[in-house]
Design an enzyme around this catalytic site. Structure first.
Site, PDB file in Angstrom:
ATOM      1  N   ASP A  53      -5.915  -3.840  -2.362  1.00  0.00           N
ATOM      2  CA  ASP A  53      -4.833  -3.417  -1.530  1.00  0.00           C
ATOM      3  C   ASP A  53      -4.138  -4.780  -0.539  1.00  0.00           C
ATOM      4  O   ASP A  53      -4.999  -5.816  -0.161  1.00  0.00           O
ATOM      5  CB  ASP A  53      -5.462  -2.561  -0.288  1.00  0.00           C
ATOM      6  CG  ASP A  53      -4.404  -1.876   0.294  1.00  0.00           C
ATOM      7  OD1 ASP A  53      -3.377  -2.389   0.990  1.00  0.00           O
ATOM      8  OD2 ASP A  53      -4.411  -0.515   0.131  1.00  0.00           O
ATOM      9  N   SER A  91       0.764  -1.002  -0.136  1.00  0.00           N
ATOM     10  CA  SER A  91       0.032  -0.273  -0.042  1.00  0.00           C
ATOM     11  C   SER A  91       0.782   1.441  -0.092  1.00  0.00           C
ATOM     12  O   SER A  91       1.734   1.385  -0.882  1.00  0.00           O
ATOM     13  CB  SER A  91      -1.006  -0.075   1.106  1.00  0.00           C
ATOM     14  OG  SER A  91      -2.240   0.858   0.920  1.00  0.00           O
TER      15      SER A  91
END
Length: 743
Positions: free
Chosen positions: A217, A71
């Site tokens: 993610d 991320s």
């Protein structure tokens, strides 16, 4: 004796060899030293603290052999792996318009005039798609168009690197396969795409498909990828993990709080077990970010010194790692120089050919025209971004992306991928508005518009609208482009409308009419650049009055009106509701004539202009308006009106009516609060001077009415909202509330 001396000499050599061996073991050579891996965990805005940690590691000369990130850790890690120095990274994250990265809308100043009109219109409260005969919500609130392009721009220096082991520092990004829940370690392909996949927050960003994996993610599966760095061959790890804070039940008092707590447990479950076994010489750095959360993108600059402070708290261990490679910085500098030369080669390059992947209903020629780049052109990243934004602004695509492939010396094939919107080409847009003066005059409108885009390959758009409430309105509209650039089109519509029409005498209503209107109109419109539009057209209206109270004389049971319209508009405002810069100009002329059954002849000219200045949280707007029918006997429905919010605010909407009008307005606003991604709150006031007149001979400075208002306004997800009090001399004060955009 000789034997004793010989024995002593041999023992001395043995001790010296032993000492030399131990010394060499204490400071290994660069070939013998352990590989050091950097692990950067996810954390949204708070993850920018990684930059502060990198500043300390770089300052101390710690060798970094591999990087694994998730991320925000993937963003920071990829940039560092691509050759950015820590101070360059700090400058990048401070200068980035973070809120703007999460808004797929093209900057308003660059939008076509038709798009500006649509986005400033009534039907802008919400939208859903229609696909396969059912309603379809988007895969994410944000498709990530701007974020993707920004990543490509920042990683341009390594655009040609397909194998992430060939970066100045080998790198891995971690994402999650949303079908299986398993982690996917990205080590090849396009670096920007890999990073974008690693930070596709479920529900917020649309997923990214890579090698048949639908990726979201990486925090879902592996927020702190310690195991990935070990698999890359790291012997010693420097791990930067954000703290996990779990709220007590007293704080879990909202859906948002519960959701965030669940996400914390999810990431902790896959991260904390990996952190438990990391003892010296491994280093685990946990910046204390206090109340800076994952969505606090307005505070990213605050996170950097916090990360730096956390790293300095472990300076002893960091310095021991730095001793492993005294010449590491020189090696990295050589790698950066090589990448900068490759980046410069791209900047000096030209487009060999354009390869377009277009899965929409539009013909390719439209996309290529909007792109504005052709074979043989110099590679200009800023121009390319404008072109991609222009294609994205057509409203057919989730993401319009690009990649470059070498095609010879200083030549590159430009691959443009235009991915059709997941919600399809049909959509429903909704509108809402509410007005109330707290004296019994409340009104509201609810509306829905059905849009069919791409009715032809030329980009014809069909619209059907319905509004209910105090006003009833039904409309069918066709927008047909006249060229591939989509800069000129025919706008034809037909409608039926019923709304209340009031006539005032002084402060009092003298008549109330329920006015029905059926009409048709056709206009030719053409953009002049991105800021202006010219239009010309014809209109026919049939008015049927239903008089409720008072007396209002019509020529008959109905009134037929026919006319020609000419208009010129300029708009450089950066926002439709609460702009902080820009100016506008509106010029409109209508000539009504007695033909094809029309009952009245008239002329009407309106000119209005304004400009906005901003300094910090202070904002000033000036506006001027004049209008005339050039005669003193125009029928009441075609006269010019004033009254209502920002148009002599102490009056009811359209309370003043006449053949001639003038208005000057100055407004001041101060930004009280900013809730990023949710709302901004303002307080302000206005001073207005204006009036309407039936006869030209009555127009004078002395007859202008002074008006003013004090208000609080909010820029909200459903549109603008105002509540305030206004007063116009000679009339009673008026409290007003307005929510949404007027139709």
């Amino acid at each position: 004796m000789r034997f004793t001396k010989l024995l002593a000499f041999v023992l001395s050599l043995s001790l010296l060899a032993s000492f030399s061996s131990n010394a060499a073991a204490a400071i290994p050579t660069s070939k013998q030293r352990p590989r050091i891996g950097l692990v950067l965990g996810g954390g949204g805005a708070a993850g920018v603290a990684h930059v502060g940690v990198l500043k300390v590691l770089e300052e101390q000369g710690v060798p970094i052999d591999v990087i694994a990130g998730t991320s925000m850790g993937a963003i920071v890690g990829s940039l560092y792996a691509a050759g950015y120095k820590a101070d360059e990274l700090e400058k990048v994250v401070k200068e980035l318009d973070w809120p703007g990265l999460f808004d797929d809308q093209q900057a308003r100043e660059m939008q076509s005039f038709q798009l500006k009109r649509d986005n400033a219109g009534f039907f802008n409260t919400g939208e859903v798609g229609i696909k396969d005969r059912s309603l379809k919500l988007p895969d994410g609130l944000v498709s990530g168009q701007k974020l993707m392009f920004e990543l490509r721009r920042l990683l341009e220096r390594v655009a040609q690197v397909e194998d992430f082991d060939r970066l100045p520092i080998p790198f891995r990004a971690v994402a999650t396969d949303i079908e299986t829940g398993e982690q996917v370690v990205l080590r090849k392909g396009n670096l920007a795409t890999a990073v974008r996949a690693s930070m596709s927050i479920p529900g917020f960003f649309s997923p990214i498909t890579i090698d048949n994996h639908v990726l979201v993610d990486g925090f879902v599966s592996n927020n702190v990828p310690v195991d990935v760095a070990k698999q890359m061959g790291a012997d010693i790890l420097i791990v930067v993990s954000l703290p996990y804070k779990f709220e007590k039940r007293e704080q879990l008092n909202s859906a948002v709080a519960v959701t965030l707590q669940a996400m914390q447990f999810l990431t902790a479950k896959n991260s904390l077990p990996q952190l438990k076994g990391l003892n010296a010489p491994n280093i685990v750095i946990v910046p204390d970010l206090q109340d800076i959360g994952s969505l606090s993108f307005n505070r990213v600059s605050e996170t950097i010194p916090i990360g730096e402070q956390a790293a300095r708290a472990q300076l002893g261990g960091i310095k021991r790692l730095a001793a492993y490679a005294p010449n590491y910085q020189a090696t990295q500098l050589a790698k950066r120089n090589a990448n900068e030369q490759e980046e410069q080669g791209i900047r000096d390059g030209r487009v060999a050919k354009i390869i377009l992947e277009n899965d929409s209903s539009l013909k390719d020629a439209i996309l290529l025209k909007r792109l504005g780049i052709k074979a043989g052109d110099a590679l200009n990243i800023e121009q390319l971004q404008r072109g991609l934004d222009n294609v994205h602004g057509l409203g057919y695509f989730d993401i319009v992306d690009y990649s470059l492939t070498p095609a010879g010396k200083d030549l590159y094939d430009l691959h443009v991928t235009a991915r059709q919107r997941s919600t399809g080409d049909q959509r429903l847009r909704f509108g809402f508005t509410l007005d109330d003066n707290f004296e019994g005059d409340a009104s509201y409108q609810l509306g829905v518009r059905h849009i069919i885009k791409g009715a032809t390959r030329a980009g014809t758009e069909l619209r059907n609208s319905l509004i209910v409430g105090d006003r009833l309105h039904a409309e069918a509209q066709v927008l047909h482009p006249l060229n591939d650039r989509q800069g000129a089109f025919i706008d034809a519509r037909a409608w039926h409308d019923r709304q209340d029409f009031y006539e005032y005498v002084g402060k009092d209503r003298s008549a109330e009419v329920r006015l029905g209107e059926t009409g048709v109109e056709a206009n030719w419109r053409a953009d002049v650049g991105t800021a202006s539009e010219v239009s010309a057209g014809a209109i026919y209206r049939n008015l049927t009055p239903d008089i409720k109270t008072g007396k209002l004389t019509f020529p008959g049971e109905s009134l037929q009106i026919a006319g020609l319209e000419l208009a010129y508009n300029t708009d450089t405002l950066n926002d439709a509701d609460f702009p902080n810069r820009g100016e506008w100009l509106q010029a409109e002329y209508v000539h009504g004539f007695k033909a094809i059954g029309a009952d009245v002849e008239f002329d009407r000219l309106k000119l209005a202009s304004g400009k906005i200045w901003t300094e910090g949280k202070h904002r000033v707007t000036l506006k001027g308006q004049v209008a005339s029918t050039f005669r003193d006997n125009t029928f009441i429905t075609e006269q010019i009106t004033l009254g209502g919010y920002n148009s002599l605010s102490g009056l009811s909407p359209n309370q003043l009516r006449g053949n001639h009008a003038a208005l000057g307005r100055g407004t001041y606003m101060y930004e009280l609060a900013d809730y990023p991604g949710v709302a901004k709150v303002y307080a302000g006031g206005s001073l207005e001077l204006g009036n309407t007149w039936d006869k030209a001979e009555d127009v004078s400075w002395g007859s202008l009415l002074l008006s003013g208002s004090l208000f609080v306004g909010m820029d909200s997800p459903i549109g603008p909202a105002f509540i305030g009090v206004g007063h116009t001399e000679g009339y009673d004060s008026n409290i007003y509330m307005h929510v949404g955009r007027s139709f």
